[in-house]
Design a protein around this motif. Sequence first.
Motif, short mmCIF file in Angstrom:
data_model
loop_
_atom_site.label_atom_id
_atom_site.label_comp_id
_atom_site.label_asym_id
_atom_site.label_seq_id
_atom_site.Cartn_x
_atom_site.Cartn_y
_atom_site.Cartn_z
N LEU A 88 0.83 -1.21 0.00
CA LEU A 88 0.00 0.00 0.00
C LEU A 88 0.87 1.26 0.00
O LEU A 88 0.57 2.22 -0.71
CB LEU A 88 -0.94 0.01 1.21
CG LEU A 88 -2.17 -0.88 1.09
CD1 LEU A 88 -2.87 -1.03 2.43
CD2 LEU A 88 -3.12 -0.33 0.05
N ALA B 110 2.48 1.52 -3.53
CA ALA B 110 1.45 1.92 -4.50
C ALA B 110 1.10 3.39 -4.32
O ALA B 110 0.94 4.12 -5.31
CB ALA B 110 0.20 1.05 -4.34
N GLY B 111 1.03 3.84 -3.08
CA GLY B 111 0.72 5.24 -2.81
C GLY B 111 1.76 6.19 -3.36
O GLY B 111 1.47 7.35 -3.65
N GLY C 79 -3.08 7.95 -4.73
CA GLY C 79 -2.04 7.60 -3.77
C GLY C 79 -2.40 8.03 -2.36
O GLY C 79 -2.14 7.31 -1.39
N TYR D 154 -5.31 8.20 -1.01
CA TYR D 154 -6.29 7.28 -0.43
C TYR D 154 -5.67 5.91 -0.13
O TYR D 154 -6.04 5.27 0.85
CB TYR D 154 -7.52 7.15 -1.34
CG TYR D 154 -8.31 8.43 -1.38
CD1 TYR D 154 -9.03 8.86 -0.26
CD2 TYR D 154 -8.30 9.24 -2.51
CE1 TYR D 154 -9.73 10.05 -0.28
CE2 TYR D 154 -9.01 10.44 -2.53
CZ TYR D 154 -9.72 10.83 -1.41
OH TYR D 154 -10.41 12.02 -1.42
N LEU D 155 -4.74 5.48 -0.96
CA LEU D 155 -4.07 4.20 -0.68
C LEU D 155 -3.23 4.29 0.59
O LEU D 155 -3.24 3.38 1.42
CB LEU D 155 -3.19 3.79 -1.87
CG LEU D 155 -3.93 3.37 -3.13
CD1 LEU D 155 -2.95 3.17 -4.27
CD2 LEU D 155 -4.74 2.11 -2.88
#
Length: 185
Positions: A125, A128-129, A137, A139-140
Amino acid sequence: MTKTRTPWTWLRDRWPTALALGMEALTFGGGASDGGVKTFAHILPLLPLLYLVMAKVKRRSLTWPGLVVGFALVIGLRSLDVIPPSAVFAAMALIVFVWSGIDGQLRRDGTFQTQAVGMLVFGALALAGLIVDPDLGRYLVAAGWFFHGVWDFVHLKLDKVVARSFAEWCGVVDILIAVQLVFML
């Protein structure tokens, strides 16, 4: 006979929550142009790494010293600006994975395996962010912090892996950071 609870008794009994609230009050907003998303993404892997290391060494008493070392690494790495903290934490996790594979703990210890999965999920996470569109990003990374807060409260309830005081403190901090990221306060 019921005990009356004064604010001081609450503070004594819930000092990790009080510490978390105080820290968040001092740092709320962060002032970064991106709302701290990159900073929080780079710090996020520290949290599951602490759980992974504590599961490896089976010494819950080392949780708070481990956090101090982790914060020192973040501060030092950010001031040097050579390598991101998340890369160092990922490398440290890889070392712990290899060590645990060699000594067999990775195959036989369910608690360690759970922490390994947590490290992979929360690390993913954070990564990915950092690499997707900044709006997504945010929100991740917020999801990573929020679900790590849930992770903390589960461990607090189970009284496993890390010091209870750390799990309580970290759960409150994580949820507040997630809220801050979602609402970009």
